[in-house]
Scaffold this motif. Structure first.
Motif, PDB file in Angstrom:
ATOM      1  N   SER A   9       0.837  -1.187   0.000  1.00 17.69           N
ATOM      2  CA  SER A   9       0.000   0.000   0.000  1.00 17.69           C
ATOM      3  C   SER A   9       0.876   1.243   0.000  1.00 17.69           C
ATOM      4  CB  SER A   9      -0.918   0.024   1.224  1.00 17.69           C
ATOM      5  OG  SER A   9      -1.580   1.269   1.326  1.00 17.69           O
ATOM      6  N   LYS A  10       0.449   2.260  -0.759  1.00 14.09           N
ATOM      7  CA  LYS A  10       1.187   3.524  -0.793  1.00 14.09           C
ATOM      8  C   LYS A  10       1.087   4.273   0.534  1.00 14.09           C
ATOM      9  CE  LYS A  10       0.336   4.280  -5.729  1.00 14.09           C
ATOM     10  NZ  LYS A  10      -0.325   5.171  -6.716  1.00 14.09           N
ATOM     11  N   PRO A 277     -11.850  10.804  -0.619  1.00 19.11           N
ATOM     12  CA  PRO A 277     -12.089  10.019  -1.840  1.00 19.11           C
ATOM     13  C   PRO A 277     -10.868   9.905  -2.742  1.00 19.11           C
ATOM     14  CG  PRO A 277     -13.120  12.177  -2.018  1.00 19.11           C
ATOM     15  CD  PRO A 277     -12.608  12.063  -0.615  1.00 19.11           C
ATOM     16  N   ASP A 278      -9.887  10.787  -2.580  1.00 14.93           N
ATOM     17  CA  ASP A 278      -8.702  10.748  -3.445  1.00 14.93           C
ATOM     18  C   ASP A 278      -7.755   9.611  -3.069  1.00 14.93           C
ATOM     19  OD1 ASP A 278      -9.504  13.033  -4.899  1.00 14.93           O
ATOM     20  OD2 ASP A 278      -8.808  14.299  -3.260  1.00 14.93           O
ATOM     21  N   THR A 279      -7.658   9.325  -1.787  1.00 13.80           N
ATOM     22  CA  THR A 279      -6.749   8.262  -1.329  1.00 13.80           C
ATOM     23  C   THR A 279      -7.490   7.025  -0.835  1.00 13.80           C
ATOM     24  OG1 THR A 279      -6.713   9.223   0.895  1.00 13.80           O
ATOM     25  CG2 THR A 279      -5.007   9.957  -0.644  1.00 13.80           C
ATOM     26  N   PHE A 295      -7.970   3.898   8.109  1.00 14.80           N
ATOM     27  CA  PHE A 295      -8.145   2.652   7.371  1.00 14.80           C
ATOM     28  C   PHE A 295      -8.151   2.965   5.877  1.00 14.80           C
ATOM     29  CE2 PHE A 295     -10.045   2.124  11.475  1.00 14.80           C
ATOM     30  CZ  PHE A 295      -9.905   0.786  11.816  1.00 14.80           C
ATOM     31  N   GLU A 296      -7.693   1.991   5.092  1.00 11.30           N
ATOM     32  CA  GLU A 296      -7.750   2.110   3.639  1.00 11.30           C
ATOM     33  C   GLU A 296      -8.860   1.203   3.117  1.00 11.30           C
ATOM     34  OE1 GLU A 296      -4.885   1.896  -0.332  1.00 11.30           O
ATOM     35  OE2 GLU A 296      -4.119   1.224   1.612  1.00 11.30           O
ATOM     36  N   ILE A 297      -9.653   1.727   2.196  1.00 13.30           N
ATOM     37  CA  ILE A 297     -10.751   0.964   1.596  1.00 13.30           C
ATOM     38  C   ILE A 297     -10.327   0.535   0.200  1.00 13.30           C
ATOM     39  CG2 ILE A 297     -13.151   1.051   0.816  1.00 13.30           C
ATOM     40  CD1 ILE A 297     -13.640   3.147   3.004  1.00 13.30           C
ATOM     41  N   ILE A 334      -1.468  14.707   3.015  1.00 12.06           N
ATOM     42  CA  ILE A 334      -2.664  14.143   2.385  1.00 12.06           C
ATOM     43  C   ILE A 334      -3.928  14.442   3.193  1.00 12.06           C
ATOM     44  CG2 ILE A 334      -1.387  12.298   1.224  1.00 12.06           C
ATOM     45  CD1 ILE A 334      -2.463  10.389   3.409  1.00 12.06           C
ATOM     46  N   ALA A 335      -3.798  14.931   4.413  1.00 13.73           N
ATOM     47  CA  ALA A 335      -4.951  15.315   5.229  1.00 13.73           C
ATOM     48  C   ALA A 335      -4.448  16.194   6.365  1.00 13.73           C
ATOM     49  CB  ALA A 335      -5.674  14.086   5.781  1.00 13.73           C
ATOM     50  N   ARG A 336      -5.379  17.035   6.880  1.00 19.31           N
ATOM     51  CA  ARG A 336      -5.025  17.839   8.050  1.00 19.31           C
ATOM     52  C   ARG A 336      -6.251  17.976   8.946  1.00 19.31           C
ATOM     53  NH1 ARG A 336      -3.647  23.675   6.827  1.00 19.31           N
ATOM     54  NH2 ARG A 336      -2.149  22.688   5.418  1.00 19.31           N
ATOM     55  N   PHE A 337      -6.037  17.720  10.222  1.00 17.57           N
ATOM     56  CA  PHE A 337      -7.107  17.819  11.209  1.00 17.57           C
ATOM     57  C   PHE A 337      -6.828  18.980  12.156  1.00 17.57           C
ATOM     58  CE2 PHE A 337      -7.294  13.454   9.789  1.00 17.57           C
ATOM     59  CZ  PHE A 337      -8.657  13.236   9.674  1.00 17.57           C
TER      60      PHE A 337
END
Length: 389
Positions: A9-10, A277-279, A295-297, A334-337
């Protein structure tokens, strides 16, 4: 002899990086309301936080760059007469934000560039139609000036913000009890709802018809959350009969059995899911937790793959999720919270390491191993020389 192969997985090495102290927002009085919303909304220009306020409901709007200690007299958006329960930025205009409150109204506000200099009391439009408190607001993802609101009167209203009129109503005949969550599909054609009657429904709002329905996706009595993910699937979070937190993935065409069901832990906080949705990564943030699981779907069994978990010492009161437009992609973000503490808001960047960085680390490891072997050989030679003398 069987060998266990690690799934390729990337995003297996994605890690969370909390911001330094000077990049946080300090002295923010986060709302003490027990409602299960994120209490925070962010976009590439502003961060909005629901705060404690005397004499009504208010939320704070700050430019992203205005970090550090927040002045206790900082101007707020304070037009509601009761506590604010949910806020959402418009995806088509970064200066427009909607708020739902215990005063049974939804208000839409326009924030000037650079932030507020005076308290904002007059909304652009006030949407009145609910008879009980409004706990959920959600903008349509593709159509401008379309806003959804859900209240504790068990009614969902879809508003034309331009005219201030409700264009669609899903009444208590659709949801006989309190609505826990509402999520638009990516194209805005469907909505997915979870309700206190222990049912998850997929609804076509234009017709007001229920396309699919699942009774008791989780056996527990605590609130269930449901969001759309890729390839016509939905993801739900809830509790088992033994009060263990669960996450499940469902095919909307076959809701009899879940594609994947995983038990996580025995904490009591409701899990808030955020899907990218991009990753194809879904992030689970539990209220009262001090961690973010991701988690990765995938399209093949077992469909839902645990990647890792970001942990910190302090628990979170709420969470905001930055849209992709606001990320620093040149830093592999790839994300920020935006994690809410009791008196602070802390940005957390999710970063995936570059492939060449991993390759460099592997090369350095090989060089170190070769050096260690060379030193070992020299040590063995010295020992042989000493023994010969």
């Amino acid at each position: 002899m069987s060998r266990q192969v690690v799934r390729s997985s990337k995003f297996r090495h994605v890690f969370g990086q909390p911001a330094k102290a000077d990049q946080c927002y300090e002295d923010v009085r986060v709302s003490q309301t027990t409602w299960d919303s994120g209490f925070c909304a962010v976009n590439p220009k502003f961060v909005a936080l629901i705060c404690e306020a005397s004499g009504g409901g208010a939320f704070l709007v700050l430019p992203l760059s205005k970090t550090g200690r927040v002045d206790k007299n900082a101007p707020m958006v304070c037009g509601h007469t009761a506590p604010v329960l949910d806020i959402a930025w418009c995806p088509h205009n970064d200066n427009v934000i909607a708020s739902g409150s215990e005063d049974c109204t939804v208000m839409v506000w326009e924030i000037p560039d650079g932030g507020l200099t005076l308290p904002l009391r007059e909304p652009v439009v006030t949407l009145e139609g609910h008879t009980k408190r409004v706990g959920i607001v959600a903008w349509h993802p593709t159509a401008q000036n379309v806003l959804l609101s859900a209240g504790c009167d068990n009614v969902i209203l879809v508003w034309d913000v331009g005219t201030g009129a409700a264009v669609l109503t899903l009444g208590s005949d659709v949801h006989p009890d309190t609505i826990y969550s509402v999520d638009w599909s990516r194209d805005g054609a469907l909505i997915c709802t979870s309700c206190r009657d222990k049912r998850v429904r997929i609804i076509e709002p234009r017709k007001g018809t229920i396309v699919a329905e699942k009774d008791r996706p989780h056996e527990g009595t605590r609130p269930v959350r449901a969001v759309f993910v890729s390839d016509g699937k939905i993801l739900t979070t809830g509790f088992s009969r033994m009060s263990e937190r669960q996450v499940a993935l469902w095919d909307t065409k076959h809701l009899e059995e879940p594609l994947s069901l995983q038990e996580l832990d025995t904490s009591s906080g409701v899990l808030l899911p955020f899907f990218d949705p991009d990753t194809n990564i879904v992030y689970l943030c539990g209220k009262g937790d001090s961690s973010i699981r991701y988690f990765e779907i995938t399209s093949e069994a077992p469909f839902l793959h645990y990647l890792s978990m970001f942990s910190s010492k302090e628990s979170q009161r709420g969470m905001g999720y930055m849209p992709k437009r606001g990320l620093e992609v040149n830093k592999c973000e790839i994300a920020r919270f935006y994690k809410l503490h009791e008196r602070r808001c802390e940005p957390i960047a999710m970063t995936v390491p570059r492939k060449d960085a991993i390759s460099r680390l592997e090369e350095e490891m090989k060089k170190l191993q070769a050096t260690v072997q060379e030193l070992q050989k020299r040590l063995d030679t010295l020992e042989e020389t000493v023994q010969a003398k």
